[in-house]
Design an enzyme around this catalytic site. Sequence first.
Site, short mmCIF file in Angstrom:
data_model
loop_
_atom_site.label_atom_id
_atom_site.label_comp_id
_atom_site.label_asym_id
_atom_site.label_seq_id
_atom_site.Cartn_x
_atom_site.Cartn_y
_atom_site.Cartn_z
CE LYS A 13 -2.23 -0.24 3.94
NZ LYS A 13 -1.78 -1.42 4.58
NE ARG A 88 -4.78 -0.09 10.04
CZ ARG A 88 -3.63 0.35 9.50
NH1 ARG A 88 -3.51 1.58 9.11
NH2 ARG A 88 -2.62 -0.48 9.37
NE ARG A 122 6.91 -3.35 5.72
CZ ARG A 122 5.64 -3.04 5.53
NH1 ARG A 122 5.18 -2.80 4.33
NH2 ARG A 122 4.82 -2.99 6.56
NE ARG A 161 1.08 -3.93 11.57
CZ ARG A 161 2.07 -3.86 10.65
NH1 ARG A 161 3.13 -4.63 10.78
NH2 ARG A 161 1.98 -3.06 9.64
P1 AMP Z 1 0.55 1.04 9.09
O1 AMP Z 1 1.85 1.75 8.90
O2 AMP Z 1 -0.55 1.61 8.22
O3 AMP Z 1 0.66 -0.45 8.97
O4 AMP Z 1 0.08 1.34 10.60
C1 AMP Z 1 0.88 0.97 11.70
C2 AMP Z 1 0.08 1.07 12.98
O5 AMP Z 1 -0.40 2.42 13.16
C3 AMP Z 1 -1.17 0.21 13.05
O6 AMP Z 1 -0.89 -1.14 13.43
C4 AMP Z 1 -1.97 0.95 14.12
O7 AMP Z 1 -1.44 0.71 15.41
C5 AMP Z 1 -1.68 2.41 13.77
N1 AMP Z 1 -2.65 2.95 12.79
C6 AMP Z 1 -2.37 3.38 11.52
N2 AMP Z 1 -3.49 3.83 10.91
C7 AMP Z 1 -4.50 3.65 11.79
C8 AMP Z 1 -5.90 3.89 11.74
N3 AMP Z 1 -6.50 4.37 10.64
N4 AMP Z 1 -6.63 3.59 12.84
C9 AMP Z 1 -6.05 3.12 13.95
N5 AMP Z 1 -4.75 2.84 14.06
C10 AMP Z 1 -3.96 3.11 12.99
#
Ligand code: AMP
Length: 204
Positions: A13, A88, A122, A161
């Site tokens: 993404k 999310r 990664r 996750r």
């Molecule tokens: P990502 O980099 O998008 O995988 O996000 C890493 C972490 O950030 C996630 O596992 C959540 O802890 C937090 N996070 C990112 N975006 C959101 C969101 N829209 N709602 C809640 N937590 C988020």
Amino acid sequence: MNIVIFGPPGSGKGTQAGKIAERYGIPHISTGDMFRAAMDKKTELGLKIKDMMAKGILIPDEITIRLVEMRLKDADCTEGFILDGFPRTLEQAEALDEMAELGFVIVLDVPDDVVVDRIMNRRTCAKCGRSTTADEGDTCKKCGGKLVKRSDEDVETSKHRLKVYHDQTQPLIEYYKPRDVVHVVDGDRPVEEVFKDIIKVLGE
Ligand code: AMP
């Protein structure tokens, strides 16, 4: 050009959102990056969310929605934006509907076993935030920063996750389907091939 990109962690993404932002001249808004920046700067928000981030737990909707709401008011969002990692949850999706009308929802389809392997492999640059693979070594070839593993990228946290994605985020695809904005793209292919299909969806 208001776009949302969906996909499990490790689906590419962030990479595709960055390429879309560059090609169409719109900002790439990643809530994960915004939260990580807050943690790095040790802001009040950063300290509050540190443990939740490390465990792969979602940050409360109230905090996340406020963050995005403020960001979308910035002048660079008037011609559009690409949202990566938001919404999310259903509450976030409903809040986003109050902020903007979406033109495209792109879903990167990648099987679970592939994304877990990708996450394990990664590395992220501690300086510029670029995502790459372990075979690049310890140093970012773009900026010379140190390549590290993200704190939420061990096997157990990654599986958690992934579960959070399937339980809470994937159902949002159904939420958007009646609007005819959803486009599923096979994400289990090289970056440029995936991007070509995304361009077909968004237009040249
Ligand atoms: P990502 O980099 O998008 O995988 O996000 C890493 C972490 O950030 C996630 O596992 C959540 O802890 C937090 N996070 C990112 N975006 C959101 C969101 N829209 N709602 C809640 N937590 C988020």
